[in-house]
Design a protein around this motif. Structure first.
Motif, short mmCIF file in Angstrom:
data_model
loop_
_atom_site.label_atom_id
_atom_site.label_comp_id
_atom_site.label_asym_id
_atom_site.label_seq_id
_atom_site.Cartn_x
_atom_site.Cartn_y
_atom_site.Cartn_z
N ASP A 85 0.80 -1.23 0.00
CA ASP A 85 0.00 0.00 0.00
C ASP A 85 0.83 1.27 0.00
O ASP A 85 0.30 2.37 0.14
N GLY A 86 2.18 1.16 -0.14
CA GLY A 86 2.99 2.36 -0.19
C GLY A 86 4.47 2.09 0.05
O GLY A 86 4.92 0.94 0.09
N TRP A 189 6.17 8.40 4.95
CA TRP A 189 5.28 7.40 4.38
C TRP A 189 4.65 7.96 3.11
O TRP A 189 4.08 9.05 3.10
N TYR A 190 4.79 7.20 2.03
CA TYR A 190 4.22 7.58 0.75
C TYR A 190 3.20 6.52 0.33
O TYR A 190 3.59 5.46 -0.19
N PRO A 191 1.91 6.77 0.55
CA PRO A 191 0.89 5.77 0.18
C PRO A 191 0.77 5.62 -1.33
O PRO A 191 1.10 6.54 -2.10
N GLY A 192 0.31 4.45 -1.74
CA GLY A 192 0.20 4.17 -3.17
C GLY A 192 -0.95 4.91 -3.83
O GLY A 192 -0.78 5.55 -4.86
N ASN A 193 -2.12 4.85 -3.23
CA ASN A 193 -3.29 5.51 -3.80
C ASN A 193 -3.40 6.91 -3.22
O ASN A 193 -3.96 7.13 -2.16
N VAL A 194 -2.83 7.87 -3.92
CA VAL A 194 -2.82 9.25 -3.45
C VAL A 194 -3.20 10.17 -4.60
O VAL A 194 -2.93 9.88 -5.77
N SER A 226 1.53 13.31 0.58
CA SER A 226 2.93 12.88 0.65
C SER A 226 3.86 14.08 0.54
O SER A 226 3.76 14.88 -0.41
#
Length: 252
Positions: A85-86, A189-194, A226
């Motif tokens: 997820d990230g 933290w860099y989430p995938g769905n952004v 992010s």
């Protein structure tokens, strides 16, 4: 990695070719300070097109030309953990090594990297400290600002006094180390769905520098939620009001 990804077998040839290509452009031994490509071709290889990717990045040992048999050939730097997820960026290992290097691995942690009532200046009457040790500490802390944006302001402030560091400057730098003691496992933290909406923030203090009465600007940009860019620098001119200081911060 190829097996877990269930890629076709012909990718193995490319993987072996890439591994040999990279190995031929890395140092054989630290004493020789030459790569196999340089020994064979007689010139240094160009590695500007190579990019680091994967889980970990490593930096060369600092101050060790001739490594011992049991010495590590590199120090662990930025840790990149890829999840479903990230992506999580962290420098816990580097923080632990830094605390151990300056004999602060057992110190008490602090909740903030800088005291609100502390304003550094040249401190002419203060007790001088070892320049080499102070500069080494500041250089290590500057490397950490690539992943820990909340220490950038105070680290840049302490970096202004490297020519003639005093005990007050060193105590401020040690305060940062105490802050790292309690936050070394924290990262970005860099989430995938952004979302791809770009948002920027800027701010400034007013006459915060006691030396030239200039203001310090702070800027950060977020892509969705992010954090992708941050900066802290001294303004080039003296602001006459808080409104002017904020205007200069947003313009720069």
């Amino acid at each position: 990695m190829l097996n877990e990804s269930k890629l076709p077998k012909y990718f193995w040839a490319d993987a072996v070719y890439t591994a040999a290509y990279v190995l031929n452009r890395t140092l054989i031994r630290p004493i020789l300070k030459k790569t196999p490509y340089e020994l064979y071709k007689g010139r240094k290889p160009s590695v500007s097109h190579l990019r680091v990717f994967g889980c970990k990045c490593f930096i060369l040992n600092n101050g060790k030309d001739n490594l011992g048999k049991f010495d590590a050939k590199s120090d662990e730097g930025l840790h990149v953990k890829q999840l479903k997820d990230g992506i999580f960026l962290n420098q816990a290992k580097y923080c632990k090594d830094l605390l151990r290097k300056f004999e602060m691995d057992k110190c008490k942690s602090m909740s903030t990297p800088f005291s609100t009532n502390c304003h550094l200046d040249h401190d002419v009457v203060g007790n001088p400290v070892d320049k080499t040790k102070y500069r080494g500490l500041i250089g290590s802390l500057l490397y950490l600002t690539a992943n820990i944006p909340d220490i950038m302001f105070v680290v840049c402030m302490c970096a202004r006094f490297q020519s003639a560091p005093k005990e007050s400057h060193f105590n401020a730098a040690k305060r940062i180390m105490k802050y790292l003691q309690g936050t070394k496992d924290v990262g970005l933290w860099y989430p995938g769905n952004v979302s791809l909406s770009l948002t920027g923030y800027s701010g400034s203090d007013f006459a915060g520098c006691k030396i030239d009465r200039k203001c310090t600007s702070g800027t950060c940009h977020l892509l969705g939620s992010s954090l992708i860019y941050w900066e802290c620098k001294n303004q080039v001119c003296v602001a006459l009001s808080t409104a002017e200081a904020e205007y200069i911060a947003s313009w720069s």
